[in-house]
Design a protein around this motif. Structure first.
Motif, PDB file in Angstrom:
ATOM      1  N   VAL A  63      58.023  41.292  70.193  1.00  0.00           N
ATOM      2  CA  VAL A  63      57.881  40.356  69.232  1.00  0.00           C
ATOM      3  C   VAL A  63      55.934  39.664  69.026  1.00  0.00           C
ATOM      4  O   VAL A  63      55.741  39.612  68.739  1.00  0.00           O
ATOM      5  N   THR A  64      55.410  39.949  70.559  1.00  0.00           N
ATOM      6  CA  THR A  64      53.960  38.742  70.691  1.00  0.00           C
ATOM      7  C   THR A  64      53.372  40.080  71.701  1.00  0.00           C
ATOM      8  O   THR A  64      54.209  40.279  72.101  1.00  0.00           O
ATOM      9  N   GLU A  65      52.373  40.400  70.826  1.00  0.00           N
ATOM     10  CA  GLU A  65      51.254  40.951  72.203  1.00  0.00           C
ATOM     11  C   GLU A  65      50.525  40.318  73.128  1.00  0.00           C
ATOM     12  O   GLU A  65      49.946  40.648  73.758  1.00  0.00           O
ATOM     13  N   ASP A  66      50.063  39.166  72.259  1.00  0.00           N
ATOM     14  CA  ASP A  66      49.824  37.570  73.067  1.00  0.00           C
ATOM     15  C   ASP A  66      50.865  37.315  74.170  1.00  0.00           C
ATOM     16  O   ASP A  66      51.461  36.651  74.278  1.00  0.00           O
ATOM     17  N   TYR A  67      50.042  37.939  75.458  1.00  0.00           N
ATOM     18  CA  TYR A  67      51.482  36.868  76.661  1.00  0.00           C
ATOM     19  C   TYR A  67      51.053  35.943  77.386  1.00  0.00           C
ATOM     20  O   TYR A  67      50.975  35.422  78.901  1.00  0.00           O
ATOM     21  N   ARG A  68      50.150  35.160  76.807  1.00  0.00           N
ATOM     22  CA  ARG A  68      49.961  33.898  77.072  1.00  0.00           C
ATOM     23  C   ARG A  68      50.091  32.592  76.310  1.00  0.00           C
ATOM     24  O   ARG A  68      49.805  31.888  75.847  1.00  0.00           O
ATOM     25  N   VAL A  69      51.395  32.755  76.473  1.00  0.00           N
ATOM     26  CA  VAL A  69      52.159  31.754  75.002  1.00  0.00           C
ATOM     27  C   VAL A  69      52.133  30.608  76.377  1.00  0.00           C
ATOM     28  O   VAL A  69      52.261  29.559  75.340  1.00  0.00           O
ATOM     29  N   ASN A  70      52.422  30.731  77.122  1.00  0.00           N
ATOM     30  CA  ASN A  70      52.635  29.416  78.611  1.00  0.00           C
ATOM     31  C   ASN A  70      51.212  29.220  79.000  1.00  0.00           C
ATOM     32  O   ASN A  70      51.261  30.283  80.124  1.00  0.00           O
ATOM     33  N   LYS A  71      50.514  28.226  79.081  1.00  0.00           N
ATOM     34  CA  LYS A  71      49.047  28.543  79.513  1.00  0.00           C
ATOM     35  C   LYS A  71      49.939  27.647  80.993  1.00  0.00           C
ATOM     36  O   LYS A  71      49.137  28.013  82.499  1.00  0.00           O
ATOM     37  N   ASP A  72      50.904  27.105  81.386  1.00  0.00           N
ATOM     38  CA  ASP A  72      50.976  26.238  82.665  1.00  0.00           C
ATOM     39  C   ASP A  72      52.198  27.410  83.457  1.00  0.00           C
ATOM     40  O   ASP A  72      52.679  27.742  83.184  1.00  0.00           O
ATOM     41  N   ASN A  79      56.624  34.019  79.401  1.00  0.00           N
ATOM     42  CA  ASN A  79      56.174  34.709  78.115  1.00  0.00           C
ATOM     43  C   ASN A  79      56.391  36.282  78.319  1.00  0.00           C
ATOM     44  O   ASN A  79      56.061  36.747  77.141  1.00  0.00           O
ATOM     45  N   TYR A  80      56.791  36.650  79.222  1.00  0.00           N
ATOM     46  CA  TYR A  80      57.441  38.023  78.618  1.00  0.00           C
ATOM     47  C   TYR A  80      58.671  37.771  78.725  1.00  0.00           C
ATOM     48  O   TYR A  80      59.607  39.444  78.654  1.00  0.00           O
ATOM     49  N   SER A 157      60.230  33.442  65.621  1.00  0.00           N
ATOM     50  CA  SER A 157      59.709  33.417  66.732  1.00  0.00           C
ATOM     51  C   SER A 157      57.846  33.401  66.189  1.00  0.00           C
ATOM     52  O   SER A 157      57.459  33.217  66.892  1.00  0.00           O
ATOM     53  N   LYS A 158      57.581  34.236  64.754  1.00  0.00           N
ATOM     54  CA  LYS A 158      56.328  33.496  64.132  1.00  0.00           C
ATOM     55  C   LYS A 158      55.920  33.110  64.077  1.00  0.00           C
ATOM     56  O   LYS A 158      54.305  32.497  63.976  1.00  0.00           O
ATOM     57  N   THR A 159      56.564  31.941  63.895  1.00  0.00           N
ATOM     58  CA  THR A 159      56.899  30.458  63.427  1.00  0.00           C
ATOM     59  C   THR A 159      55.820  29.651  64.230  1.00  0.00           C
ATOM     60  O   THR A 159      55.629  28.990  65.070  1.00  0.00           O
ATOM     61  N   MET A 164      54.022  26.302  68.986  1.00  0.00           N
ATOM     62  CA  MET A 164      53.835  25.320  70.011  1.00  0.00           C
ATOM     63  C   MET A 164      53.038  25.635  71.077  1.00  0.00           C
ATOM     64  O   MET A 164      52.673  24.848  72.053  1.00  0.00           O
ATOM     65  N   ARG A 165      52.397  27.013  70.634  1.00  0.00           N
ATOM     66  CA  ARG A 165      51.258  27.109  71.971  1.00  0.00           C
ATOM     67  C   ARG A 165      49.992  26.574  71.308  1.00  0.00           C
ATOM     68  O   ARG A 165      49.063  25.564  71.845  1.00  0.00           O
ATOM     69  N   ALA A 166      50.037  25.857  69.864  1.00  0.00           N
ATOM     70  CA  ALA A 166      48.739  25.194  69.683  1.00  0.00           C
ATOM     71  C   ALA A 166      49.240  23.746  70.178  1.00  0.00           C
ATOM     72  O   ALA A 166      47.792  23.046  70.228  1.00  0.00           O
ATOM     73  N   LYS A 167      50.751  23.304  70.409  1.00  0.00           N
ATOM     74  CA  LYS A 167      50.547  22.086  70.755  1.00  0.00           C
ATOM     75  C   LYS A 167      50.594  22.016  72.154  1.00  0.00           C
ATOM     76  O   LYS A 167      50.976  21.166  72.931  1.00  0.00           O
ATOM     77  N   GLY A 168      50.506  22.972  72.970  1.00  0.00           N
ATOM     78  CA  GLY A 168      50.910  22.765  73.842  1.00  0.00           C
ATOM     79  C   GLY A 168      51.562  22.551  74.905  1.00  0.00           C
ATOM     80  O   GLY A 168      51.849  22.513  76.393  1.00  0.00           O
ATOM     81  N   LEU A 169      53.085  22.975  74.118  1.00  0.00           N
ATOM     82  CA  LEU A 169      54.234  22.603  74.752  1.00  0.00           C
ATOM     83  C   LEU A 169      55.207  24.210  75.279  1.00  0.00           C
ATOM     84  O   LEU A 169      54.486  25.617  74.418  1.00  0.00           O
ATOM     85  N   PRO A 170      55.503  24.277  76.213  1.00  0.00           N
ATOM     86  CA  PRO A 170      56.313  25.058  76.716  1.00  0.00           C
ATOM     87  C   PRO A 170      57.374  26.186  75.597  1.00  0.00           C
ATOM     88  O   PRO A 170      58.047  24.742  75.124  1.00  0.00           O
ATOM     89  N   LEU A 171      57.703  27.605  75.723  1.00  0.00           N
ATOM     90  CA  LEU A 171      58.451  27.989  75.207  1.00  0.00           C
ATOM     91  C   LEU A 171      59.095  29.314  75.231  1.00  0.00           C
ATOM     92  O   LEU A 171      57.909  30.272  75.724  1.00  0.00           O
ATOM     93  N   GLY A 172      60.391  29.329  75.300  1.00  0.00           N
ATOM     94  CA  GLY A 172      60.531  30.939  76.116  1.00  0.00           C
ATOM     95  C   GLY A 172      61.462  31.524  74.796  1.00  0.00           C
ATOM     96  O   GLY A 172      61.520  30.904  73.621  1.00  0.00           O
ATOM     97  N   ASP A 173      62.262  32.423  75.409  1.00  0.00           N
ATOM     98  CA  ASP A 173      62.889  33.697  74.304  1.00  0.00           C
ATOM     99  C   ASP A 173      64.677  32.001  74.041  1.00  0.00           C
ATOM    100  O   ASP A 173      64.946  31.724  72.967  1.00  0.00           O
ATOM    101  N   GLN A 174      64.802  31.128  74.827  1.00  0.00           N
ATOM    102  CA  GLN A 174      65.761  30.011  75.360  1.00  0.00           C
ATOM    103  C   GLN A 174      65.299  29.672  73.609  1.00  0.00           C
ATOM    104  O   GLN A 174      66.238  28.747  72.929  1.00  0.00           O
TER     105      GLN A 174
END
Length: 274
Positions: A63-72, A79-80, A157-159, A164-174
């Motif tokens: 889905v994404t090659e960047d595993y730094r979606v959530n910095k917290d 992220n995985y 998910s691509k959207t 959410m990453r730009a807003k600094g908000l947590p995001l997961g598959d759920q």
């Protein structure tokens, strides 16, 4: 064909996957467990899984090659998990019951295959401050695979991931699944009892105050214990780590007992593997 399915993105959840499989065996589950694996999971892990009788399906895309979606750090394990969305593409199965690999099954759940797709639990509705939960928890989910749903989930998910990453908000598959089905809570026939997805650290509350039990003769059945959070029971391998965990969950005795329940299953796996 019916099947239980779990997901593994890296080696850190291998012990959890093995324990989940053993727990299904212990409750005499009728259907096999398949493990959906991210494309970067090494073959040595697949060899271990297959040696324990777990069927493996490795993805060839992500889905994404960047595993730094959530910095917290509190959400770093999310992220995985996005590749879980590919479970809707497993059209070789008529229906699946998806289980997170940080769960153990404590009573037979084969009857869940009779439930409608998108059946899931709220997971925590009876815990103080969580009474207003209105979204499904994706740890346990009944799924009828459909490539159209898979494609829509991936597109969503691509959207959502960059937004959410730009807003600094947590995001997961759920979050992706709930965004796809925003009116899920209105379909009361899809809401499963929390006994099918009971957080380990909520056990004391549910057992003492809401009539839940590991024995159906003594209360509402606890079918699945879910070890949510960054720390997992198989990661606690020293007295220091154990005491730290005990301080974090004090005075939740039932969480500690659930920890030992998990370790008992894991020790049995290791003993049988010798």
């Amino acid at each position: 064909m019916f099947a239980y399915v779990t997901f593994l993105s890296n080696r850190s959840y291998l012990d959890g996957t093995l324990a989940l499989h053993k727990s299904l065996e212990l409750v005499k589950a009728r259907y096999p467990l398949y493990c959906l694996l991210s494309m970067n999971v090494e073959h040595s892990i697949i060899d271990v899984l297959e040696s324990h009788g777990i069927n493996c399906i490795q993805l060839n895309e992500c889905v994404t090659e960047d595993y730094r979606v959530n910095k917290d750090a509190a959400y770093s394990n999310w992220n995985y998990t996005f590749d879980k969305l590919y479970m809707w593409g497993l059209t070789q199965f008529e229906k699946i019951v998806f289980l997170d690999s940080d769960m153990i099954v404590t009573a037979n759940i084969d009857h869940l295959f009779e439930c409608k797709p998108f059946s899931a639990a709220l997971a925590g509705i009876y815990f103080p401050t969580c009474e207003n939960i209105k979204i499904l928890n994706s740890g346990l989910l009944v799924v009828e695979p459909d490539n159209e749903i898979k494609d829509k989930m991936i597109a969503l998910s691509k959207t959502l991931i960059p937004d959410m990453r730009a807003k600094g908000l947590p995001l997961g598959d759920q979050d992706i699944i709930n965004a796809y089905f925003p009116y899920w809570f209105e379909h009361k026939d899809l809401i499963l009892d929390d006994g099918y997805n009971l957080y380990a650290h909520y056990l004391q509350c549910y057992i003492r105050h809401h009539g839940y039990s590991f024995d159906a003769k003594k209360g509402k059945q606890i079918y699945i214990v879910h070890y949510v959070g960054v720390e997992k029971p198989w990661m606690v391998n020293s007295i220091g780590q154990f005491l730290k965990m005990c301080r974090r969950v004090y005075p939740n005795l039932y969480y500690v007992l659930a920890y030992f329940q998990f370790r008992k299953i894991l020790n049995k796996i290791r003993h049988d593997s010798k």
